[in-house]
Design an enzyme around this catalytic site. Structure first.
Site, PDB file in Angstrom:
ATOM      1  N   ASN A 160       4.127  93.568 -79.798  1.00 21.02           N
ATOM      2  CA  ASN A 160       5.049  94.545 -79.317  1.00 21.02           C
ATOM      3  C   ASN A 160       4.312  95.892 -79.796  1.00 21.02           C
ATOM      4  O   ASN A 160       4.111  96.321 -80.992  1.00 21.02           O
ATOM      5  CB  ASN A 160       6.350  94.282 -80.175  1.00 21.02           C
TER       6      ASN A 160
ATOM      7  N   ASN B  70      10.878 100.557 -75.739  1.00 18.93           N
ATOM      8  CA  ASN B  70      11.176  99.696 -74.564  1.00 18.93           C
ATOM      9  C   ASN B  70      11.916  98.441 -74.962  1.00 18.93           C
ATOM     10  O   ASN B  70      11.905  97.474 -74.234  1.00 18.93           O
ATOM     11  CB  ASN B  70      10.037  99.752 -73.634  1.00 18.93           C
ATOM     12  N   ASP B  71      12.099  98.022 -76.061  1.00 17.80           N
ATOM     13  CA  ASP B  71      12.576  96.713 -76.448  1.00 17.80           C
ATOM     14  C   ASP B  71      13.790  96.558 -76.021  1.00 17.80           C
ATOM     15  O   ASP B  71      14.732  97.454 -75.617  1.00 17.80           O
ATOM     16  CB  ASP B  71      12.796  96.729 -77.938  1.00 17.80           C
TER      17      ASP B  71
ATOM     18  N   ARG C  93      -3.238  84.592 -59.783  1.00 21.39           N
ATOM     19  CA  ARG C  93      -3.386  82.992 -59.937  1.00 21.39           C
ATOM     20  C   ARG C  93      -1.812  82.780 -59.308  1.00 21.39           C
ATOM     21  O   ARG C  93      -0.773  83.385 -59.532  1.00 21.39           O
ATOM     22  CB  ARG C  93      -3.056  82.918 -61.553  1.00 21.39           C
TER      23      ARG C  93
ATOM     24  N   ASP D  50       1.326  80.493 -58.244  1.00 21.78           N
ATOM     25  CA  ASP D  50       2.470  79.663 -58.847  1.00 21.78           C
ATOM     26  C   ASP D  50       2.964  78.796 -57.975  1.00 21.78           C
ATOM     27  O   ASP D  50       3.306  79.106 -56.789  1.00 21.78           O
ATOM     28  CB  ASP D  50       3.487  80.309 -59.723  1.00 21.78           C
TER      29      ASP D  50
ATOM     30  N   GLU E 241      -2.398  77.100 -58.946  1.00 21.13           N
ATOM     31  CA  GLU E 241      -1.720  76.142 -60.294  1.00 21.13           C
ATOM     32  C   GLU E 241      -1.488  74.926 -59.216  1.00 21.13           C
ATOM     33  O   GLU E 241      -0.586  74.659 -58.719  1.00 21.13           O
ATOM     34  CB  GLU E 241      -0.500  76.543 -60.661  1.00 21.13           C
TER      35      GLU E 241
ATOM     36  N   HIS F 170       0.925  77.901 -70.977  1.00 17.76           N
ATOM     37  CA  HIS F 170       2.401  77.987 -71.002  1.00 17.76           C
ATOM     38  C   HIS F 170       3.061  76.707 -70.575  1.00 17.76           C
ATOM     39  O   HIS F 170       4.407  76.689 -70.928  1.00 17.76           O
ATOM     40  CB  HIS F 170       2.799  79.012 -70.418  1.00 17.76           C
ATOM     41  N   ASP F 171       2.343  75.984 -69.807  1.00 20.04           N
ATOM     42  CA  ASP F 171       3.208  74.698 -69.451  1.00 20.04           C
ATOM     43  C   ASP F 171       2.813  73.410 -70.041  1.00 20.04           C
ATOM     44  O   ASP F 171       3.408  72.290 -69.555  1.00 20.04           O
ATOM     45  CB  ASP F 171       2.788  74.441 -67.847  1.00 20.04           C
TER      46      ASP F 171
ATOM     47  N   ASP G 125       7.025  73.816 -73.746  1.00 15.88           N
ATOM     48  CA  ASP G 125       7.991  74.744 -73.381  1.00 15.88           C
ATOM     49  C   ASP G 125       9.451  74.327 -74.121  1.00 15.88           C
ATOM     50  O   ASP G 125       9.998  73.486 -74.053  1.00 15.88           O
ATOM     51  CB  ASP G 125       8.259  75.116 -71.996  1.00 15.88           C
TER      52      ASP G 125
ATOM     53  N   ARG H 198       5.280  78.915 -76.541  1.00 10.10           N
ATOM     54  CA  ARG H 198       5.344  80.567 -76.352  1.00 10.10           C
ATOM     55  C   ARG H 198       5.667  81.373 -77.402  1.00 10.10           C
ATOM     56  O   ARG H 198       6.362  82.068 -77.470  1.00 10.10           O
ATOM     57  CB  ARG H 198       6.379  80.656 -75.229  1.00 10.10           C
TER      58      ARG H 198
END
Length: 820
Positions: A293, A298-299, A520, A522, A551, A619-620, A689, A693
């Site tokens: 962060n 911008n949060d 990349r 998807d 992928e 991430h998968d 997942d 993450r």
């Protein structure tokens, strides 16, 4: 015997010269059939043997001497669906290439031509539902809390059936194979040349020759091959016009030819060339919302503390009745953004990273951003925090001339400039198969129905009531409607093309240096290959040096022939390495690892092999350290703690991190470009997942809650830096040839050699719990092996040419001259 072989070889050569330089009136049958062979040379009869036991849903009959089976898939009539397709590893898991038709008896059927072997498949219903074959009892875990059906076809799929196929002196014809559609067997290489391969059963054939009209017979060389096969290879000049060819076979008893005649068309044979920088890359994958962060302004609201315990609920979480796994853990925000990545570029440069792959950054409501609201704009919480609706109010989705650059877009463009100034390449995640329900085109279709100009963009099943297909059955991911060429709607294709150009050449001046370096893709198998062929041409027209990676979880032969992608995320590499170094009960041997990696190297053109993204987690998947804590699971299967009670979600032990470091060393020394998933280098761990993450661990933010488990592992990070530097310092480890030197199953040891431009690097990997030793190859006088990475077991040193490698460890040597 030698005299007989010489006589047969002379006879065969004479017959072939007469055939290829003589009468052309007896043209062979092209692409298979019942040809009688080439004049003067008997054609062998191609048989396939018994089919084996098949489930009631599948019939298989030999196809006219081609060595193929005509396989009929059937699905019962009581399955409720409007559309059905068969998807499996025989068609790249395409959901569209093998549609089924409803027959008069109400059952769904389709046919496919398959060679013998083992296949995995499923039925795909209505664009969003998967069904395991109800009539096939053989199944295996598919990694997504379900199962694939398994088809074993012929003796190659049922080894127990092969005894009757090879009478003495004959050939195992079911093993004879050449498929010019696959790069494994045919692909164009530099210098206007073509590499051809032919497959036989190992030990079954003594010599293979390439037979081509108008040319002398060309002996093919046996190459290192995966069991139980032997591959034969030759490289020839690309013919000026279409030509026909087949193969001659010879052993001590007979000389014959394969009756299947193939066609080589120089107009259709494309050479795959991939960006040189991608072959030298060290990739780093970043999940932007969880990396850093850098701009609290911008949060999103509310945002969790970066250092909070993952399993502790924030005060607002669950207030609406949701529970941790159903579903607030999936939606929580931490405030990661582009400013945070920019702030930590020093970390990447120090690590030795040269290329960044960003998970989706386009405007979307979720942390993962795979439900894009808009491909044209960067998410406001990643960028400047402006009001997206206000900034884009005057845009026309169908008219790129009206598209503006929002403040958030400009934050990303400035990030690109900074990355390029530091020598870092950047590619984006392209999710062109589906969007989120907030996408302006989908909202318009919901509101205006058939009156919407986007009515043909999505797969709408019913207008009243409004029903549509969502990707993988997820209603919040409406899929674009597809046809045989890609998308049903031309305007979808035009939109995707315009978005592609926008991010590759932001100022539209024809100079792509201010844009991203590639994509990349998807779930690209959800869109027909014809579209990707056209899209590739579009991408390369903008920037010939752009990189395209898909992928693809299975072997990707059909995607790497030069028309579609440059490379893929190399999950097959990850699967093999983890099965060797990580498993215990289901551990594969060193020789089995060598066989699997060899299969991959043969399957793709070298241009693709050297550019593959050699990841081990993403991430998968579960993170590599947790994967090693939970051994013996098929890769990326049964690894979600919310669904698998037996998955150990605790902190991995020292030995698991040691194995993770050994895997990283393999990544840095093997063929292909290594990819690090953010945080692996500092010891992050977690199940699949969403636990994979978690927010990135940073030393300057410590202590984290639950500090005894969440902290930066400095020794782990130091190893990664050293291993990456090894690859950086030796071109042979990036673009050098590969040769296995030693496979020792008893010691669980593999040694291999990489060579480029006179530089030779030797790598030894010991996956066992004991010290291993082997003899270093002998060198010419004046040369020696110099240690470059790792050391001998404590208190020892290499003696003469005998080297030792500590347990769960690796060593690297370079060939140097005495005195260097």
């Amino acid at each position: 015997m030698i005299t007989v072989l010489l006589a047969l070889s002379a006879l065969l050569a004479a017959l072939l010269v007469r055939r290829f330089e003589g009468d052309e009136s007896n043209d062979p049958v092209v692409d298979g059939g019942d040809g009688d062979g080439w004049p003067g040379l008997q054609a062998i009869e191609i048989g396939v043997g018994p089919a084996g036991d098949l489930p009631g849903s599948i019939e298989a009959t030999p196809e006219n001497g081609t060595g193929l089976w005509r396989v009929t898939f059937t699905l019962a009539s009581d399955v409720l669906a409007d559309d059905v397709a068969v998807s499996g590893d025989f068609n790249g898991w395409s959901t569209q290439d093998q549609p089924m038709e409803r027959a008069a008896d109400g059952r769904w059927r389709t046919e496919a031509l398959l060679s013998g072997g083992v296949y995995r498949y499923k039925f795909f219903l209505d664009g969003d539902r998967w069904l395991t074959d109800p009539e096939n009892p053989e199944r295996e875990d598919d990694g997504f809390e379900s199962e694939n059906s398994v088809l074993r076809l012929g003796p190659l799929g049922n080894p127990g059936l092969d005894a009757a196929l090879a009478p003495d002196g004959q050939f195992r014809t079911d093993a004879l194979q050449h498929d010019g559609r696959q790069p494994l067997y045919l692909h164009r290489i530099s210098g206007n040349r073509v590499r051809l391969r032919y497959r036989t059963l190992a030990g079954d054939v003594e010599r293979v020759l390439l037979l081509s009209r108008g040319r002398p017979a060309s002996p093919m060389d046996p190459i290192t091959s995966p069991e139980p096969f032997q591959f034969w290879e030759t490289i020839v000049e690309l013919p000026a016009e279409r030509s026909e060819y087949t193969f001659g076979l010879e052993n001590a008893r007979t000389c014959v030819c394969d009756p299947r005649v193939h066609s080589l068309d120089p107009e259709s044979l494309v050479e795959l060339t991939t960006p040189d920088w991608a072959k030298h890359a060290v990739w780093y994958q970043i999940f932007p919302e969880r990396f850093r962060n850098g701009d609290e302004a911008n949060d999103p609201r509310p945002v969790r503390s970066w250092t909070s315990d993952w399993y502790e609920s924030a005060p607002w979480e669950g207030a609406d009745g949701q529970t941790f796994w159903e579903y607030f853990v999936y939606q929580r925000m931490y405030g990661g953004d582009i400013a945070g990545i920019l702030e930590k570029l020093d970390h990447l440069v120090e690590l030795g990273v040269t290329a960044i792959y960003l998970n989706p950054i386009f405007h979307a409501s979720t942390p993962h951003k795979y439900n894009a609201t808009d491909f044209r704009h960067v998410d406001t919480h990643f960028g400047a925090g402006e009001d997206y609706a206000e900034a884009t109010a005057d845009e026309n989705l169908l008219d790129p001339s009206t598209w503006v650059w929002t403040p958030s877009d400009r934050v990303f463009l400035e990030f690109l400039r900074e990355c390029k100034s530091r020598g870092l390449r950047v590619i984006l995640d392209a999710v062109f198969n589906h969007v989120g329900v907030a996408h302006p085109a989908f909202r318009d279709v919901q509101e205006r129905g058939e009156e919407s100009p986007y009515r043909d963009w999505f797969r709408v099943r019913s207008w009243d009531p409004f029903e549509y297909a969502g990707w993988a059955g997820f209603g919040d991911l409406p899929v674009f409607a597809k046809d045989g060429s890609g998308f049903d709607s031309d305007s979808v294709k035009e939109h995707v093309f315009a978005v592609t150009r926008r991010w590759m050449d932001p100022d539209g001046d024809g100079d792509p240096s201010d844009g991203i370096d590639g994509w990349r893709l998807d779930v690209p198998m959800e869109i027909r290959p014809a579209f990707w062929e056209e899209w590739r041409a579009h991408v390369k027209s903008i920037n010939p040096d752009a990189y395209i990676s898909g992928e693809i979880w299975h072997r990707a032969d059909e995607w790497l022939g030069g028309r579609h992608f440059d490379a893929v995320m190399n999950y097959r590499f990850a699967d093999a390495i983890v099965a060797w170094i990580g498993n215990i009960e289901r551990k594969i041997s060193a020789s089995e690892l060598d066989r699997r990696l060899l299969e991959l190297r043969l399957a793709y053109p070298d241009e693709a092999t050297y550019a593959l993204m050699n990841l081990v987690d993403s991430h998968d998947t579960d993170r590599i350290a947790s994967m090693l804590l939970n051994p013996d699971r098929p890769y990326d299967r049964s690894n979600r703690i919310q669904r698998n009670d037996d998955y150990n979600s605790g902190r991995p032990h020292d030995v698991h991190f040691q194995r993770a470091r050994l895997i990283a060393l393999v990544q840095m020394t093997y063929v292909g470009a290594p990819m690090i998933y953010y945080g692996d280098e500092v010891g992050m761990w977690g199940a699949d997942d969403p636990t994979n993450r978690k927010p990135m661990l940073w030393r300057d933010l410590e202590p984290y809650d639950n500090a005894d488990e969440n902290y930066v592992m400095e020794d782990h990070y130091a190893f990664y830096r050293e291993a990456v530097a090894l690859r950086r310092d030796h071109a042979a480890l990036r673009v050098g040839t590969y040769r296995t030197l030693l496979v020792d199953d008893e010691q669980d040891l593999i040694a291999f050699e990489r060579e480029h431009g006179g530089e030779v690097v030797l790598v030894a990997i010991n996956a066992s719990h004991a010290v291993a030793s082997f003899d270093l190859p002998e060198l010419a006088s004046g040369m020696r092996w110099t240690p470059a990475f790792g050391s001998a077991p404590e208190g020892r040193s290499d003696e003469g040419v005998r080297a030792e490698v500590d347990a769960i460890s690796g060593r690297v040597w370079t060939r140097t001259e005495d005195g260097d």
